[in-house]
Write an enzyme that holds these catalytic residues in place. Structure first.
Site, short mmCIF file in Angstrom:
data_model
loop_
_atom_site.label_atom_id
_atom_site.label_comp_id
_atom_site.label_asym_id
_atom_site.label_seq_id
_atom_site.Cartn_x
_atom_site.Cartn_y
_atom_site.Cartn_z
N HIS A 1 0.87 -1.24 -0.04
CA HIS A 1 0.13 0.13 0.09
C HIS A 1 0.89 1.24 -0.08
O HIS A 1 2.04 1.23 0.52
CB HIS A 1 -1.09 -0.02 1.23
CG HIS A 1 -2.13 -1.02 1.22
ND1 HIS A 1 -3.11 -0.92 1.94
CD2 HIS A 1 -2.13 -2.23 0.51
CE1 HIS A 1 -3.92 -1.95 1.60
NE2 HIS A 1 -3.30 -2.67 1.03
N GLU B 1 0.87 3.95 1.90
CA GLU B 1 1.23 4.38 2.94
C GLU B 1 2.48 3.60 3.47
O GLU B 1 3.46 3.87 4.23
CB GLU B 1 0.05 4.17 4.24
CG GLU B 1 -1.22 4.80 3.57
CD GLU B 1 -2.18 4.25 2.93
OE1 GLU B 1 -1.86 3.67 1.90
OE2 GLU B 1 -3.44 4.27 3.24
N CYS C 1 -2.84 -0.07 7.47
CA CYS C 1 -2.11 1.13 7.39
C CYS C 1 -2.26 2.13 8.56
O CYS C 1 -1.39 2.88 8.86
CB CYS C 1 -2.44 1.81 6.06
SG CYS C 1 -1.93 1.11 4.69
N CYS D 1 -6.73 1.89 5.72
CA CYS D 1 -7.26 0.60 6.13
C CYS D 1 -6.48 0.27 7.41
O CYS D 1 -5.86 0.97 7.84
CB CYS D 1 -7.07 -0.48 4.93
SG CYS D 1 -4.99 -1.02 4.97
#
Length: 161
Positions: free
Chosen positions: A62, A64, A95, A92
């Site tokens: 991801h 992040e 993260c 999410c």
């Protein structure tokens, strides 16, 4: 007086979110879900990334997570106090947890995530006191543009499959 989402953000916030949106567009061009992220300390970008799950073959790829790793390398520490993370989609659970572990000062996100949003849309891991100090966050910056980018990507993906 009622504050609108635009009253919550500064010109600097808008500038950094625009750069996160550029990262998201780059991710989309590489057939990745268009999420982009920048991490800022003292008004300077210290890390940025877009999603790269496909390219890296990494479920944790991801934007992040990749930006947090890069920021840690940049400052030489996993603790990122004094940093703000800008991301185009509400983080999410994975993260948000990583952001809390990194000791970020603030997370600013664009569009809410009705499926996995962990800053209050689906679950609120950002402010759950059982997980230690709360993660300060503000959502809705450039929300329409962030949402449109995601919707366009998924519409195109559905048409091509």
């Amino acid at each position: 007086m009622t504050l609108s989402p635009n009253d919550l953000f500064t010109d600097e916030d808008r500038r950094f979110m625009a750069i996160a949106l550029d990262e998201a567009r780059t991710a989309a061009q590489q057939d990745e879900v268009p999420v982009g992220c920048v991490i800022v300390r003292g008004g300077e970008i210290i890390a940025s990334s877009g999603n790269r799950r496909r390219a890296c073959g990494d479920p944790a790829g991801h934007a992040e997570i990749l930006a947090l790793r890069s920021a840690g390398d940049s400052v030489g520490d996993w603790r990122l106090e004094g940093c703000t993370l800008y991301v185009t989609l509400e983080p999410c659970p994975m993260c948000v947890s990583a952001c809390r572990q990194a000791r970020l000062d603030l997370v600013v996100w664009g569009a809410p995530d009705p499926t996995m949003g962990a800053c209050g849309t689906v679950i609120d891991l950002a402010e759950d006191p059982r997980l230690g100090p709360k993660l300060a966050h503000r959502g809705g910056l450039a929300e329409d543009e962030c949402r449109h980018l995601l919707q366009s990507f998924f519409t195109k993906t559905r048409k091509s499959s």
